[in-house]
Enzyme design. Structure first.
Site, short mmCIF file in Angstrom:
data_model
loop_
_atom_site.label_atom_id
_atom_site.label_comp_id
_atom_site.label_asym_id
_atom_site.label_seq_id
_atom_site.Cartn_x
_atom_site.Cartn_y
_atom_site.Cartn_z
N LYS B 68 17.53 34.92 61.48
CA LYS B 68 18.99 34.78 61.39
C LYS B 68 19.54 35.76 60.35
O LYS B 68 18.89 36.00 59.31
CB LYS B 68 19.32 33.34 60.99
CG LYS B 68 20.80 32.97 61.08
CD LYS B 68 20.99 31.48 60.80
CE LYS B 68 22.46 31.07 60.79
NZ LYS B 68 22.63 29.63 60.51
N SER B 143 25.52 27.23 63.65
CA SER B 143 25.78 28.64 63.46
C SER B 143 24.60 29.53 63.82
O SER B 143 24.76 30.73 63.96
CB SER B 143 26.16 28.89 62.00
OG SER B 143 25.07 28.60 61.14
N SER B 167 23.33 23.49 61.80
CA SER B 167 23.32 24.85 62.35
C SER B 167 22.05 25.25 63.09
O SER B 167 22.05 26.25 63.80
CB SER B 167 23.60 25.86 61.25
OG SER B 167 24.97 25.87 60.95
#
Lengths: 455, 454, 78
Positions: B68, B143, B167
């Site tokens: 990420k 996210s 997330s």
């Protein structure tokens, strides 16, 4: 007009590594941005290492030496103090809740003692930032507004510095001091002066500020609540005009660092191993060594000097040691403008030197000259004396020659002396010492001169 | 990976295949925003060389791992999908990245995400939204949108995400993959760019439970160089999954059904519970009367911590001042964080939220006195389609089931339990602190039984 | 959306949130999920990170030839 002055003092703690990372703390010795890593430059995502235990212990020790109560058995959060300033890489400074409270130095009340991290170094004139200093541990000491004049502030700071020095926990290099001063006068608002870097600076900044505020008040104008910067070069204060003025620091406990809980047993242990406070040491030196109070005061003006004295006094008559350290050594240090801690003189060499003088191998004058070198380089005086052939002249013949030479070269002085001006004799003695490179015993020279000039 | 170790597939082949798939699929999915092509190939070469020479290789040897974009990898752009950090190149490896590298994982690139992880839909990236490969046209969730999408579409083997209030779990649910939010302090955070520091955790995402357990095994564990990791004996997650779940107590709260917006979701969850019961688990009732208070408490805390974390983005070191270039949600959180942490308001908002957190944490841990795990939906509603305009409050609603995990510091896994109108649904299993193993066991048992069915 | 508008709508959000938790009676504040204290380290030999400087300076918008980061000049001296 009554003046209320409170000070906020920051001094660096002498750990090897920084407070929240393992970068070195010798920021003065390296080129810009060398002693840095992702943590002390606040890189995105960098997490602090666990706080440096030795820095915390130092802050506890200092709190105790300032007669503070150490807050035990409750969480001391490391708080984030948010403000926007170029030297602050994360936009907040980590500062502990109070570790010590309600202390006293020379009658001035100490409000709180905290542990903080130093920001980087920002030069507002050139607009450059170096983060080498960022993360060096600091002790922050705040006073109550108990000081009434710049002179009182100066005396307080000197006393405080003597304690910090004797604690053995502060960094030894000069110029690590940083002070913010709060000052208010009857009828005016409180003004904070930032960026003061020396005791002299505090004195001058306060003097300037009092004059400025007085003239405003007498003209019937208002003294505004504001933050001002001290400009050392011009010895004035100017408004900072930054947003920091109305700063609400929005403190929150740093979620990345767990709180510290100081154990009361730990405080007792630190208390037991606390170094002697300077005023206690001063008293002890008088009692233990029988030296004059005035000497004791000078000798305890600095930790390194007091330590040197006691080391030397083990081998040399303490009164003689005190006299030499207070007069001769202090003169040399003052001449170079350095502190004893910065000199390279070691006790063994000082003992050697005084033995040479006491045994009559060298004259006191030679001793003083040697001291000038020994402060700057760690050389054995015994070796120097041998190398440079500085032993005292004992052969009468050599002395005779030097005296004859001095008399022959200075007929006017001789005339003066014979006509009754006794100070001319000292002048002639000086000439003899010069010819003999101070290797003559001055008392013997005077005697010989007197004899010679009588004839 | 067995194929790589047994030399049926070389690491280079696996990497080249992944890169080819990425080039083909990423323009449609937008899962990656930075590729590490050369670095990945170099690593693959090095791993193949080690295998050839008969040297020992790491647990992840040759597997393709996506990271990420809020986790530091030296030399890659770590942007948090924000203009603020578009020029920031990682100056160090995050602790988890070091661990992945030392176990011979191949880092293929940085994945797309909601800007600064402040979102639940994957739409707020400055590099554009990620599409949901399992339900095209719908949000992938956020996210960790890119990490979930990349795993789901098969352009990487494993991915790491971060989870502050859901997330990892939210996009895992929407994309139909397995994900886990570890216990706070199990996985090091050094190198993870902050959203809310007291809640953030890095965690694994994979297509199956085994992959998820394997990656957690690699990244978990005490790190003496930061403060908040826990000193725990690491469990051998991969060796122990597969054990049966007989007698395990599954906790269900009446509030779970009440707050589920799309009732169809809850029907799926009930069916999954039936399967678990068939496998020997028992259902117990727990009570979570404060469930609805978790969301407001979470957001208030999130705002304040995020405000604090973003103060470093002042434009002096990374080029751009965050308030000047960030998107609406990030700006909202900064402004509100600044607002509620002021002296004047902090007691009313921030401190109240911190106190509510105590209530939530206490209530959750109490529930674990009766149950081994808590089972609920991951999200209370189906993901919306791109173009739908949600208010902040509607957007936050996605996080209802996931934030209590973070507020309580416990762990939670998500495993797919079927689809509604083609949209995947994930089952959330919350576990006691440091009891990831039980979660893996249940997820594995469920996965196995449904695999046998199909 | 304008900053002012975000702020204004945000305040409504805050109001709604605070109302939802207004009746919470709890007084204990939980800043940290784990209850650890005194996580510290012993001062040790420092480590100079040789290659960090270049990486940092490369990212910075402006640096000088000595390796300082260039930022704004102080308003009070300018």
């Amino acid at each position: 007009m009554e003046v209320l002055i409170g000070l906020e003092i920051h001094e660096q703690i002498n750990t090897k590594s920084k407070l929240y990372c393992d970068c070195p703390t010798n920021y003065r010795d390296v080129s810009p941005n060398t002693n840095v890593c992702e943590i002390c430059t606040g890189c995105p995502g960098a997490k602090p290492m666990p706080p440096n235990q030795d820095a915390l212990d130092a802050v506890i020790a200092i709190s105790l030496m300032l007669d503070c109560e150490v807050l035990t058995n409750r969480p001391v959060y490391i708080q984030r103090k948010h403000y926007d300033y170029p030297d602050l890489p994360s936009g907040y400074q980590r500062t502990s809740l109070p570790i010590g409270i309600n202390g006293k130095v020379n009658g001035t009340r100490i409000r709180e003692v905290h542990m903080e991290e130093d920001p980087g170094q920002y030069d507002p004139v050139s607009g450059i930032v170096d983060y080498n200093r960022s993360g060096v541990p600091l002790v922050e000491i705040t006073t109550e507004p108990d000081l009434r004049s710049p002179e009182e502030a100066r005396l307080f700071l000197r006393a405080l510095y003597r304690i910090l020095d004797f604690s053995g926990k502060a960094r030894e290099e000069p110029g690590t001091l940083r002070v913010d001063a709060n000052i208010s006068m009857a009828g005016g608002a409180r003004v904070e002066i930032k960026n003061i870097n020396s005791v002299k600076g505090v004195y001058r900044a306060l003097k300037y500020e009092i004059t400025r505020q007085k003239s405003l008040l007498t003209r019937g104008e208002a003294v505004r609540r504001e933050t001002r910067a001290y400009l050392e070069s011009q010895m004035i204060t100017v408004p900072m005009r930054t947003k920091e003025l109305e700063a609400d620091y929005r403190y929150i406990p740093d979620p990345d660092i767990f709180p510290l809980v100081i154990d009361s047993n730990k405080v007792e242990a630190i208390k037991a191993s606390l170094p002697e406070a300077p005023h206690m040491r001063e008293k002890r030196l008088i009692q233990q060594y029988g030296i004059a109070p005035l000497h004791a005061k000078v000798l305890t003006s600095e930790l390194a000097l007091a330590d040197l004295f006691e080391a030397v006094a083990k081998k040399i008559d303490p009164k003689i040691a005190a006299l030499w350290l207070r007069d001769k050594l202090k003169n040399v240090l003052n001449y170079y403008g350095i502190r004893c801690a910065e000199s390279l003189l070691i006790p063994e060499h000082m003992i050697e030197l005084l033995k040479l003088v006491q045994s009559g191998s060298i004259t006191p004058e030679t001793g003083e000259k040697l001291l000038q070198r020994m402060v700057k380089e760690p050389v054995s005086p015994l070796k120097l004396v041998e190398e440079l052939k500085l032993t005292k002249i004992v052969e009468e013949k050599l002395l005779e020659e030097a005296i004859t030479k001095a008399i022959a070269q200075n007929p006017q002085a001789v005339k003066d002396y014979l006509s009754g001006k006794s100070e001319a004799l000292n002048f002639l003695m000086g000439r003899v010492m010069k010819i003999t490179q101070s290797r003559a015993d001055s008392k013997v020279v005077i005697q010989l001169l007197k004899q010679k000039l009588k004839r | 990976m067995e194929q790589i170790k047994s030399r049926k597939l070389t690491a280079i082949e696996n990497t080249e295949a992944a890169l080819a798939r990425i080039k083909n699929l990423n323009p449609k999915i937008n899962a990656f925003i930075e590729l590490n092509e050369k670095g990945a190939l170099d690593t693959a070469k090095w791993i193949d060389e080690k295998i050839k020479q008969g040297k020992k290789v790491g647990k992840l040897a040759g597997l393709i791992v996506a990271v990420k974009s809020n986790i530091n990898v030296t030399g890659l752009h770590i942007t948090c999908a924000s203009k603020t950090l578009e020029d920031y190149v990682g100056t160090f490896d995050a602790a988890v990245v070091q661990r992945i590298k030392s176990e011979d994982g191949i880092i293929i690139g940085m994945t797309n995400m909601d800007e600064f992880a402040a979102g639940s839909s994957g739409e707020t990236s400055a590099w554009g939204p990620t599409d949901n490969p399992s339900a095209l046209g719908h949000i992938p969730g956020g996210s960790s949108s890119g990490s979930a999408a990349a795993v789901a579409v098969g352009i990487c083997d494993l991915a790491i995400g971060s989870d502050t209030g859901g997330s990892i779990r939210n996009p895992a649910s929407h994309c139909g993959i397995v994900g886990l939010k570890p216990t706070y302090g199990l996985v090091p955070r050094h190198g993870l760019i902050d959203l809310a520091m007291s809640l953030d955790q890095i965690g694994p995402m994979a297509r199956d439970v085994y992959g998820c357990a394997l990656l957690l095994e690699v990244i978990a564990g005490y790190n003496p160089r930061e403060c908040t990791t826990l000193k725990v004996d690491l469990k051998d997650f991969t060796k122990k999954v597969g054990a049966d779940i007989k007698g395990l107590k599954i906790g269900i709260a009446p509030q779970y059904e009440e707050v589920t917006v799309d009732k169809k979701i809850y029907q799926k969850i009930e069916r999954a519970i039936e399967i678990l019961k068939d496998l020997g688990a028992r259902v117990v009732q727990v009570n979570l009367p404060n469930l609805k208070r978790a969301l407001p408490a979470y957001y208030l805390i999130n705002y304040v911590e995020f405000f604090s974390a973003t103060r470093r983005f002042d434009g002096r070191r990374y080029g751009k001042r965050i308030e000047d270039v960030c998107g609406e949600e990030v700006l909202r959180r900064i402004l509100l964080g600044s607002y509620i942490s002021q002296k004047e308001y902090r007691g009313k908002y921030y401190h109240k939220a911190i106190k509510t957190r105590s209530v939530i944490k206490h209530e959750t841990l109490e529930a674990f006195k009766q149950a081994d795990v808590l089972i609920s939906p991951t999200v209370p509603k189906l993901p919306h389609k791109f173009g739908a305009k949600l208010t902040p409050f509607e957007m936050y609603g996605y996080d209802l089931f996931t934030v209590p995990t973070n507020l309580s510091g416990i762990c939670a896994g998500v495993v797919p339990v079927g689809k509604i109108d083609g949209i995947p649904i994930g089952l959330q299993i919350q576990g006691k602190p440091l009891d990831e193993l039980t979660i893996f066991k249940i997820m594995e048992a469920y996965e196995k039984s449904t695999r046998e069915l199909s | 959306m304008k900053r002012e508008e975000i702020e204004k709508r945000g305040e409504e959000l805050i109001k709604e949130f605070s109302e939802a938790i207004a009746d919470v009676k709890e007084e204990v504040e939980t800043y940290y999920v784990s209850e650890l204290v005194n996580v510290v380290r012993i001062d040790s030999e420092p480590v100079q990170k040789k290659d960090f400087k270049d990486k940092m300076l490369k990212i910075a918008p402006s640096v000088d030839e000595e390796g300082n980061i260039r930022v704004e000049i102080g308003k009070w001296v300018g």
